[in-house]
Write a protein that holds these residues in place. Structure first.
Motif, PDB file in Angstrom:
ATOM      1  N   ILE A 169       0.836  -1.209   0.000  1.00 32.88           N
ATOM      2  CA  ILE A 169       0.000   0.000   0.000  1.00 32.88           C
ATOM      3  C   ILE A 169       0.869   1.257   0.000  1.00 32.88           C
ATOM      4  O   ILE A 169       0.584   2.225  -0.700  1.00 32.88           O
ATOM      5  N   HIS A 170       1.949   1.194   0.773  1.00 38.00           N
ATOM      6  CA  HIS A 170       2.821   2.371   0.903  1.00 38.00           C
ATOM      7  C   HIS A 170       3.425   2.737  -0.459  1.00 38.00           C
ATOM      8  O   HIS A 170       3.400   3.893  -0.877  1.00 38.00           O
ATOM      9  N   HIS A 171       3.938   1.742  -1.145  1.00 41.11           N
ATOM     10  CA  HIS A 171       4.550   1.991  -2.458  1.00 41.11           C
ATOM     11  C   HIS A 171       3.487   2.126  -3.549  1.00 41.11           C
ATOM     12  O   HIS A 171       3.466   3.106  -4.293  1.00 41.11           O
ATOM     13  N   ASN A 207      11.190  11.938  -1.474  1.00 37.39           N
ATOM     14  CA  ASN A 207      11.494  11.227  -0.226  1.00 37.39           C
ATOM     15  C   ASN A 207      11.312   9.719  -0.371  1.00 37.39           C
ATOM     16  O   ASN A 207      12.165   8.933   0.036  1.00 37.39           O
ATOM     17  N   HIS A 208      10.175   9.310  -0.958  1.00 39.46           N
ATOM     18  CA  HIS A 208       9.906   7.868  -1.061  1.00 39.46           C
ATOM     19  C   HIS A 208      10.846   7.174  -2.042  1.00 39.46           C
ATOM     20  O   HIS A 208      11.225   6.021  -1.827  1.00 39.46           O
ATOM     21  N   SER A 209      11.220   7.879  -3.126  1.00 36.04           N
ATOM     22  CA  SER A 209      12.136   7.272  -4.094  1.00 36.04           C
ATOM     23  C   SER A 209      13.452   6.899  -3.414  1.00 36.04           C
ATOM     24  O   SER A 209      14.059   5.874  -3.720  1.00 36.04           O
ATOM     25  N   GLY A 219       5.703  13.013   9.273  1.00 33.28           N
ATOM     26  CA  GLY A 219       6.961  13.609   8.847  1.00 33.28           C
ATOM     27  C   GLY A 219       8.054  12.574   8.720  1.00 33.28           C
ATOM     28  O   GLY A 219       7.789  11.362   8.695  1.00 33.28           O
ATOM     29  N   TRP A 220       9.272  13.067   8.657  1.00 29.66           N
ATOM     30  CA  TRP A 220      10.447  12.213   8.433  1.00 29.66           C
ATOM     31  C   TRP A 220      11.581  12.647   9.348  1.00 29.66           C
ATOM     32  O   TRP A 220      11.704  13.826   9.689  1.00 29.66           O
ATOM     33  N   ALA A 221      12.452  11.671   9.686  1.00 27.98           N
ATOM     34  CA  ALA A 221      13.725  11.985  10.337  1.00 27.98           C
ATOM     35  C   ALA A 221      14.835  11.650   9.346  1.00 27.98           C
ATOM     36  O   ALA A 221      14.739  10.657   8.615  1.00 27.98           O
ATOM     37  N   ASN A 267       5.465  16.615   7.372  1.00 29.42           N
ATOM     38  CA  ASN A 267       4.765  16.278   6.116  1.00 29.42           C
ATOM     39  C   ASN A 267       5.723  15.644   5.108  1.00 29.42           C
ATOM     40  O   ASN A 267       6.418  14.709   5.445  1.00 29.42           O
ATOM     41  N   GLN A 268       5.744  16.176   3.881  1.00 31.65           N
ATOM     42  CA  GLN A 268       6.686  15.635   2.893  1.00 31.65           C
ATOM     43  C   GLN A 268       7.755  16.664   2.543  1.00 31.65           C
ATOM     44  O   GLN A 268       8.331  16.617   1.444  1.00 31.65           O
ATOM     45  N   ASP A 269       8.024  17.585   3.451  1.00 27.43           N
ATOM     46  CA  ASP A 269       9.075  18.562   3.185  1.00 27.43           C
ATOM     47  C   ASP A 269      10.410  17.828   3.033  1.00 27.43           C
ATOM     48  O   ASP A 269      10.812  17.067   3.917  1.00 27.43           O
ATOM     49  N   LEU A 290      13.952   8.223   7.475  1.00 26.24           N
ATOM     50  CA  LEU A 290      12.910   7.328   7.984  1.00 26.24           C
ATOM     51  C   LEU A 290      11.549   8.024   7.946  1.00 26.24           C
ATOM     52  O   LEU A 290      11.364   9.097   8.529  1.00 26.24           O
ATOM     53  N   ASP A 291      10.633   7.381   7.250  1.00 29.83           N
ATOM     54  CA  ASP A 291       9.253   7.849   7.118  1.00 29.83           C
ATOM     55  C   ASP A 291       8.497   7.464   8.386  1.00 29.83           C
ATOM     56  O   ASP A 291       8.379   6.276   8.702  1.00 29.83           O
ATOM     57  N   VAL A 292       8.012   8.454   9.140  1.00 31.09           N
ATOM     58  CA  VAL A 292       7.234   8.125  10.342  1.00 31.09           C
ATOM     59  C   VAL A 292       5.767   8.538  10.200  1.00 31.09           C
ATOM     60  O   VAL A 292       5.069   8.727  11.201  1.00 31.09           O
ATOM     61  N   GLU A 350       1.986   7.653   9.759  1.00 35.19           N
ATOM     62  CA  GLU A 350       1.308   6.430  10.222  1.00 35.19           C
ATOM     63  C   GLU A 350       1.130   5.421   9.093  1.00 35.19           C
ATOM     64  O   GLU A 350       1.132   4.214   9.329  1.00 35.19           O
ATOM     65  N   HIS A 351       0.993   5.907   7.846  1.00 29.82           N
ATOM     66  CA  HIS A 351       0.807   4.953   6.738  1.00 29.82           C
ATOM     67  C   HIS A 351       2.013   4.025   6.579  1.00 29.82           C
ATOM     68  O   HIS A 351       1.913   2.994   5.931  1.00 29.82           O
ATOM     69  N   ALA A 352       3.150   4.405   7.156  1.00 33.05           N
ATOM     70  CA  ALA A 352       4.361   3.594   7.039  1.00 33.05           C
ATOM     71  C   ALA A 352       4.378   2.426   8.023  1.00 33.05           C
ATOM     72  O   ALA A 352       5.169   1.497   7.862  1.00 33.05           O
TER      73      ALA A 352
END
Ligand code: MN
Length: 241
Positions: free
Chosen positions: A64-66, A119-121, A168-170, A186-188, A201-203, A205-207
């Motif tokens: 689902i994430h990808h 970010n996801h790529s 968000g992300w770390a 967010n996706q900044d 790292l994607d934090v 909740e969908h992750a």
């Protein structure tokens, strides 16, 4: 029995009727939504099967994430760029690095969906089956020099990822030639803040929600078992210049 001649006559008659249908009727039969643009950006394939990171990251979440979340960022980015052919020629890095030059109408869409795509790529490549362990070589030395030790780095990164409020992300990233840990909402994307990302790292909740529900710290701890340190080390070597 219908003869061939009669069948042809019937077909011709049906076509004649269709041709005389009021325009409004035939319009109603058309699909109303335009198909989503298929470019300029495309969803990169996962570099491994969706179940490759089990048991740490479950197959359904990866699917689902990808296949849904990342795909939606790509589709929405393409939609935003549909009326801007000059912008559509740019790379994803160029698009999100200098957002001040973007038209007002699409700036937020590019920030969110372009950031999501960027970010996801990276994220999929920053993990691998049988990953984890510790970095080696120059990256290991730089982590020791900056944070004191690998465990100290891991603690600090975990804290940053845990403390992201909401989505968000770390990131472990280079600021010039200096390593730092930074989180973004967010996706900044880190590159929009002038940072060169090494590991993220994607934090959202969908992750993790399907497997870990509200237990983000468990997800973070599990994620360290699939980190692709080879990829991070290569990026560090290249980006440090
Ligand atoms: Mn995500």
């Amino acid at each position: 029995m219908i003869t061939r001649r009669e069948a042809l006559k019937f077909t011709a008659a049906a076509a004649a009727v269709a041709a005389t249908l009021p325009a409004t009727l035939s319009l109603q039969a058309q699909p109303t939504a335009a198909p989503a643009p298929t470019g300029p950006f495309t969803l990169p394939p996962l570099p491994y099967p969706t179940d490759a990171l089990e048991p740490h990251l479950d197959a359904r979440t990866m699917e689902i994430h990808h296949g849904k979340h990342h795909a939606a960022y790509v589709n929405n980015l393409n939609k935003a760029l549909a009326d801007f052919p000059e912008l559509a020629k740019k790379s994803i890095d160029e698009l999100i690095q200098d957002q001040s030059t973007l038209p007002d109408k699409i700036r937020t869409a590019v920030r969110n969906n372009g950031g999501g795509h960027f970010n996801h790529s990276l994220f999929w490549q920053m993990m691998k089956p049988g990953g984890g362990g510790q970095p080696e070589g120059e990256l290991a030395k730089a982590i020791d020099a900056t944070f004191g030790s690998y465990p100290a780095f891991k603690d600090k990164f975990t804290e940053a990822a845990t403390k992201v409020f909401g989505s968000g992300w770390a990131w472990l990233a280079l600021s010039g030639k200096t390593l730092k840990i930074e989180s973004f909402p967010n996706q900044d994307a880190p590159i929009a803040a002038g940072l060169k990302p090494i590991l993220g790292l994607d934090v959202w909740e969908h992750a993790y929600y399907l497997k870990y529900q509200n237990r983000r710290p468990e997800y973070i701890a599990a994620w360290f078992n699939v980190v692709n340190w080879d990829f991070a080390s290569d990026r560090f070597a290249k980006l440090q210049g």
